[in-house]
Design a protein around this motif. Structure first.
Motif, PDB file in Angstrom:
ATOM      1  N   THR A 176      53.034 -76.495 -19.463  1.00  0.00           N
ATOM      2  CA  THR A 176      53.332 -77.917 -19.401  1.00  0.00           C
ATOM      3  C   THR A 176      54.572 -78.102 -18.539  1.00  0.00           C
ATOM      4  OG1 THR A 176      52.352 -78.279 -21.565  1.00  0.00           O
ATOM      5  CG2 THR A 176      53.906 -79.959 -20.779  1.00  0.00           C
ATOM      6  N   MET A 177      54.396 -78.847 -17.450  1.00  0.00           N
ATOM      7  CA  MET A 177      55.514 -79.120 -16.548  1.00  0.00           C
ATOM      8  C   MET A 177      56.035 -80.517 -16.876  1.00  0.00           C
ATOM      9  SD  MET A 177      54.035 -77.514 -13.044  1.00  0.00           S
ATOM     10  CE  MET A 177      53.798 -75.736 -12.888  1.00  0.00           C
ATOM     11  N   LEU A 178      57.343 -80.613 -17.061  1.00  0.00           N
ATOM     12  CA  LEU A 178      57.925 -81.847 -17.609  1.00  0.00           C
ATOM     13  C   LEU A 178      59.068 -82.350 -16.740  1.00  0.00           C
ATOM     14  CD1 LEU A 178      58.277 -83.598 -20.372  1.00  0.00           C
ATOM     15  CD2 LEU A 178      60.120 -82.013 -20.838  1.00  0.00           C
ATOM     16  N   GLY A 179      59.100 -83.654 -16.489  1.00  0.00           N
ATOM     17  CA  GLY A 179      60.271 -84.234 -15.819  1.00  0.00           C
ATOM     18  C   GLY A 179      59.942 -84.800 -14.456  1.00  0.00           C
ATOM     19  N   ASP A 180      60.719 -84.389 -13.464  1.00  0.00           N
ATOM     20  CA  ASP A 180      60.563 -84.917 -12.108  1.00  0.00           C
ATOM     21  C   ASP A 180      59.614 -84.025 -11.313  1.00  0.00           C
ATOM     22  OD1 ASP A 180      60.760 -85.811  -9.528  1.00  0.00           O
ATOM     23  OD2 ASP A 180      62.953 -85.921  -9.502  1.00  0.00           O
ATOM     24  N   LEU A 181      58.326 -84.331 -11.410  1.00  0.00           N
ATOM     25  CA  LEU A 181      57.328 -83.479 -10.762  1.00  0.00           C
ATOM     26  C   LEU A 181      57.090 -83.916  -9.317  1.00  0.00           C
ATOM     27  CD1 LEU A 181      54.827 -83.230 -13.754  1.00  0.00           C
ATOM     28  CD2 LEU A 181      56.901 -81.900 -13.303  1.00  0.00           C
ATOM     29  N   VAL A 198      43.808 -66.546 -13.916  1.00  0.00           N
ATOM     30  CA  VAL A 198      42.641 -67.136 -14.595  1.00  0.00           C
ATOM     31  C   VAL A 198      43.036 -67.650 -15.982  1.00  0.00           C
ATOM     32  CG1 VAL A 198      40.969 -65.712 -13.348  1.00  0.00           C
ATOM     33  CG2 VAL A 198      41.861 -64.899 -15.546  1.00  0.00           C
ATOM     34  N   GLY A 199      42.262 -68.615 -16.443  1.00  0.00           N
ATOM     35  CA  GLY A 199      42.508 -69.156 -17.786  1.00  0.00           C
ATOM     36  C   GLY A 199      43.790 -69.976 -17.867  1.00  0.00           C
ATOM     37  N   ILE A 200      44.221 -70.521 -16.725  1.00  0.00           N
ATOM     38  CA  ILE A 200      45.450 -71.338 -16.703  1.00  0.00           C
ATOM     39  C   ILE A 200      45.069 -72.803 -16.884  1.00  0.00           C
ATOM     40  CG2 ILE A 200      47.380 -72.150 -15.256  1.00  0.00           C
ATOM     41  CD1 ILE A 200      47.716 -69.231 -15.926  1.00  0.00           C
ATOM     42  N   LYS A 201      45.813 -73.474 -17.755  1.00  0.00           N
ATOM     43  CA  LYS A 201      45.636 -74.925 -17.909  1.00  0.00           C
ATOM     44  C   LYS A 201      46.996 -75.568 -17.627  1.00  0.00           C
ATOM     45  CE  LYS A 201      44.406 -78.342 -21.335  1.00  0.00           C
ATOM     46  NZ  LYS A 201      44.329 -78.578 -22.768  1.00  0.00           N
ATOM     47  N   LEU A 202      47.010 -76.590 -16.788  1.00  0.00           N
ATOM     48  CA  LEU A 202      48.278 -77.242 -16.433  1.00  0.00           C
ATOM     49  C   LEU A 202      48.342 -78.657 -17.009  1.00  0.00           C
ATOM     50  CD1 LEU A 202      48.687 -76.223 -12.666  1.00  0.00           C
ATOM     51  CD2 LEU A 202      49.995 -75.371 -14.607  1.00  0.00           C
ATOM     52  N   ASN A 203      49.425 -78.943 -17.712  1.00  0.00           N
ATOM     53  CA  ASN A 203      49.699 -80.313 -18.175  1.00  0.00           C
ATOM     54  C   ASN A 203      50.915 -80.819 -17.417  1.00  0.00           C
ATOM     55  OD1 ASN A 203      47.775 -80.095 -20.314  1.00  0.00           O
ATOM     56  ND2 ASN A 203      49.284 -78.958 -21.507  1.00  0.00           N
ATOM     57  N   TYR A 204      50.850 -82.026 -16.929  1.00  0.00           N
ATOM     58  CA  TYR A 204      51.988 -82.628 -16.235  1.00  0.00           C
ATOM     59  C   TYR A 204      52.486 -83.819 -17.058  1.00  0.00           C
ATOM     60  CZ  TYR A 204      49.694 -80.237 -12.267  1.00  0.00           C
ATOM     61  OH  TYR A 204      49.097 -79.316 -11.445  1.00  0.00           O
ATOM     62  N   VAL A 205      53.734 -83.769 -17.464  1.00  0.00           N
ATOM     63  CA  VAL A 205      54.312 -84.866 -18.246  1.00  0.00           C
ATOM     64  C   VAL A 205      55.502 -85.419 -17.467  1.00  0.00           C
ATOM     65  CG1 VAL A 205      55.321 -85.557 -20.455  1.00  0.00           C
ATOM     66  CG2 VAL A 205      53.667 -83.660 -20.375  1.00  0.00           C
ATOM     67  N   SER A 206      55.416 -86.686 -17.085  1.00  0.00           N
ATOM     68  CA  SER A 206      56.498 -87.249 -16.256  1.00  0.00           C
ATOM     69  C   SER A 206      56.530 -88.759 -16.395  1.00  0.00           C
ATOM     70  CB  SER A 206      56.256 -86.885 -14.786  1.00  0.00           C
ATOM     71  OG  SER A 206      55.132 -87.591 -14.316  1.00  0.00           O
ATOM     72  N   PRO A 207      57.666 -89.368 -16.011  1.00  0.00           N
ATOM     73  CA  PRO A 207      57.653 -90.836 -15.890  1.00  0.00           C
ATOM     74  C   PRO A 207      56.642 -91.233 -14.810  1.00  0.00           C
ATOM     75  CG  PRO A 207      59.899 -89.958 -15.734  1.00  0.00           C
ATOM     76  CD  PRO A 207      58.971 -88.791 -15.672  1.00  0.00           C
ATOM     77  N   ASP A 208      56.176 -92.465 -14.913  1.00  0.00           N
ATOM     78  CA  ASP A 208      55.153 -92.947 -13.988  1.00  0.00           C
ATOM     79  C   ASP A 208      55.477 -92.723 -12.513  1.00  0.00           C
ATOM     80  OD1 ASP A 208      52.794 -93.857 -14.758  1.00  0.00           O
ATOM     81  OD2 ASP A 208      53.236 -95.995 -14.404  1.00  0.00           O
ATOM     82  N   ILE A 209      56.738 -92.936 -12.153  1.00  0.00           N
ATOM     83  CA  ILE A 209      57.087 -92.873 -10.727  1.00  0.00           C
ATOM     84  C   ILE A 209      57.389 -91.446 -10.267  1.00  0.00           C
ATOM     85  CG2 ILE A 209      57.974 -95.241 -10.573  1.00  0.00           C
ATOM     86  CD1 ILE A 209      60.826 -93.901 -10.722  1.00  0.00           C
ATOM     87  N   HIS A 211      55.242 -88.604 -10.732  1.00  0.00           N
ATOM     88  CA  HIS A 211      54.041 -87.770 -10.903  1.00  0.00           C
ATOM     89  C   HIS A 211      54.004 -86.612  -9.918  1.00  0.00           C
ATOM     90  CE1 HIS A 211      51.302 -90.939 -13.020  1.00  0.00           C
ATOM     91  NE2 HIS A 211      52.213 -90.410 -13.814  1.00  0.00           N
ATOM     92  N   MET A 212      53.266 -85.577 -10.280  1.00  0.00           N
ATOM     93  CA  MET A 212      52.998 -84.465  -9.358  1.00  0.00           C
ATOM     94  C   MET A 212      52.302 -85.026  -8.113  1.00  0.00           C
ATOM     95  SD  MET A 212      53.271 -81.215  -8.987  1.00  0.00           S
ATOM     96  CE  MET A 212      53.177 -79.973 -10.251  1.00  0.00           C
ATOM     97  N   PRO A 213      52.758 -84.631  -6.893  1.00  0.00           N
ATOM     98  CA  PRO A 213      52.126 -85.166  -5.680  1.00  0.00           C
ATOM     99  C   PRO A 213      50.628 -84.861  -5.621  1.00  0.00           C
ATOM    100  CG  PRO A 213      54.146 -83.982  -5.146  1.00  0.00           C
ATOM    101  CD  PRO A 213      53.881 -83.748  -6.603  1.00  0.00           C
ATOM    102  N   LYS A 214      49.899 -85.809  -5.046  1.00  0.00           N
ATOM    103  CA  LYS A 214      48.431 -85.687  -4.972  1.00  0.00           C
ATOM    104  C   LYS A 214      48.005 -84.445  -4.195  1.00  0.00           C
ATOM    105  CE  LYS A 214      46.988 -89.082  -7.424  1.00  0.00           C
ATOM    106  NZ  LYS A 214      47.827 -88.641  -8.534  1.00  0.00           N
ATOM    107  N   ASP A 215      48.737 -84.101  -3.118  1.00  0.00           N
ATOM    108  CA  ASP A 215      48.291 -82.944  -2.320  1.00  0.00           C
ATOM    109  C   ASP A 215      48.376 -81.652  -3.132  1.00  0.00           C
ATOM    110  OD1 ASP A 215      51.128 -83.293  -2.098  1.00  0.00           O
ATOM    111  OD2 ASP A 215      51.172 -81.861  -0.442  1.00  0.00           O
TER     112      ASP A 215
END
Ligand code: ASP
Length: 326
Positions: A176-181, A198-209, A211-215
């Protein structure tokens, strides 16, 4: 990615079998799974050597130019310590305003210069792509130590080493990646690196503005990794094996008021961590500001200070590799 062997005039000798000899390290995308496992093995050997004998002469006679256009504590000093622990020397340029950069010298000219004096250049710069540009002109291998909001490949490598040393595996993990993504370059590199496992699951937790970049998300989804975005931590914390916390990157905001609004959106405290597994780790590339409370530091799951020590071993491994000694 560059594969050119620089230093064509050096006798090959013991460089012949060194696969990373003379190469630039610009992006985490350069590394296959086998490469990552190799680096982790070399870093582990460096750890054992440092614990046993501290300093040794693997890179005696070699010179590193450490060129930092942005503030740094850990990356800069761990590269310096890495070179010195391997018996080499360092030209430290941590304050470019006291160098010819202040007279208007371009990056290509500065790295051309340092390439005349040093065997390898470590560069941190505020512009995305600066390390790739420097690599064109340097005449010596360039290692990207952070290019603006782009990448921070050596941090991702030390993050991977941390996870392996702490949890014993890099497969079958929920991160889980948290903060300023958005502006946090370390999570851009780490998410890309994890696509090799393999078997990696990624969660992104951030304020709306932030977010992890689309690319980055597209690259990750092309490799088939499940990833999901959340506005709060509580739902994903119980399943998390690695909670990777990041600082809100104040220096990347044009509007200070916007920074003020989001800077304390998430704070990790002992109370919050009651919702997490017992066997998991909390990482942070550091520096931390307010996003992890100091009360949590004593918890055995707080791996961020051990993480910065692992950085020394990984940077020793990388220097040995590009200088043909690993
Ligand atoms: N030290 C890391 C970097 O240079 C993280 C940070 O600055 O927040 O990207």
């Amino acid at each position: 990615m560059p594969t050119k062997a620089k230093n064509p005039h050096l006798p090959l000798g013991d460089h012949k079998t060194a696969p990373w000899y003379g190469k630039d390290i610009l992006s985490i995308k350069q590394f296959s799974r086998a490469d990552l496992e190799y680096i982790i093995r070399v870093a582990h050997e460096m750890r054992i050597m440092v614990e046993r004998i501290g300093t040794f002469d693997l890179l005696k006679g070699k010179i590193l130019a450490n060129l930092f256009y942005e503030p740094s504590t850990r990356t800069s000093s761990s590269f310096m310590a890495a070179m010195e622990r391997l018996g080499g020397a360092v030209i430290p340029i941590n304050e470019v305003k006291y160098s010819s950069v202040a007279k208007g010298e371009s990056l290509p000219d500065t790295v051309r210069t340092l390439g005349c004096y040093a065997d390898v250049i470590v560069l941190r710069h505020p512009d995305v792509g600066a390390a790739a540009l420097a690599a064109k002109y340097a005449g010596k291998p360039v290692i990207n130590a952070g290019d603006g909001v782009g990448e921070h490949p050596t941090q991702a490598l030390l993050d991977a080493f941390t996870i392996r040393e702490e949890l014993g595996r890099l497969d079958n993990l929920t991160l889980t990646m948290l903060g300023d993504l958005k502006y946090g370059r370390t999570v851009h590199s780490l998410a890309r690196l994890l696509t090799q496992f393999v078997g990696i699951k990624l969660n992104y937790v951030s304020p709306d503005i932030l977010h992890m970049p689309k690319d980055v998300m597209e690259e990750v989804s092309q490799k088939g990794l499940p990833q999901n975005e959340y506005a709060t931590l509580d739902k994903v914390l119980p399943e998390t094996d690695v909670l990777y916390v990041t600082r809100v990157q104040k220096e990347r905001f044009d509007d200070h008021a916007v920074y003020e609004k989001v800077k304390s959106a998430f704070v990790i405290t002992p109370e919050v961590m009651k919702g997490a597994k017992k066997e998991m780790i909390v990482m942070h590339p550091l520096p931390r500001v307010t996003e992890i409370s100091m009360e949590f530091d004593e918890d055995s799951r707080a791996a961020y200070f051990r993480q910065m020590e692992y950085g020394l071993y990984v940077r020793m491994a990388l220097l040995a590799m590009v200088l043909g000694k690993a």
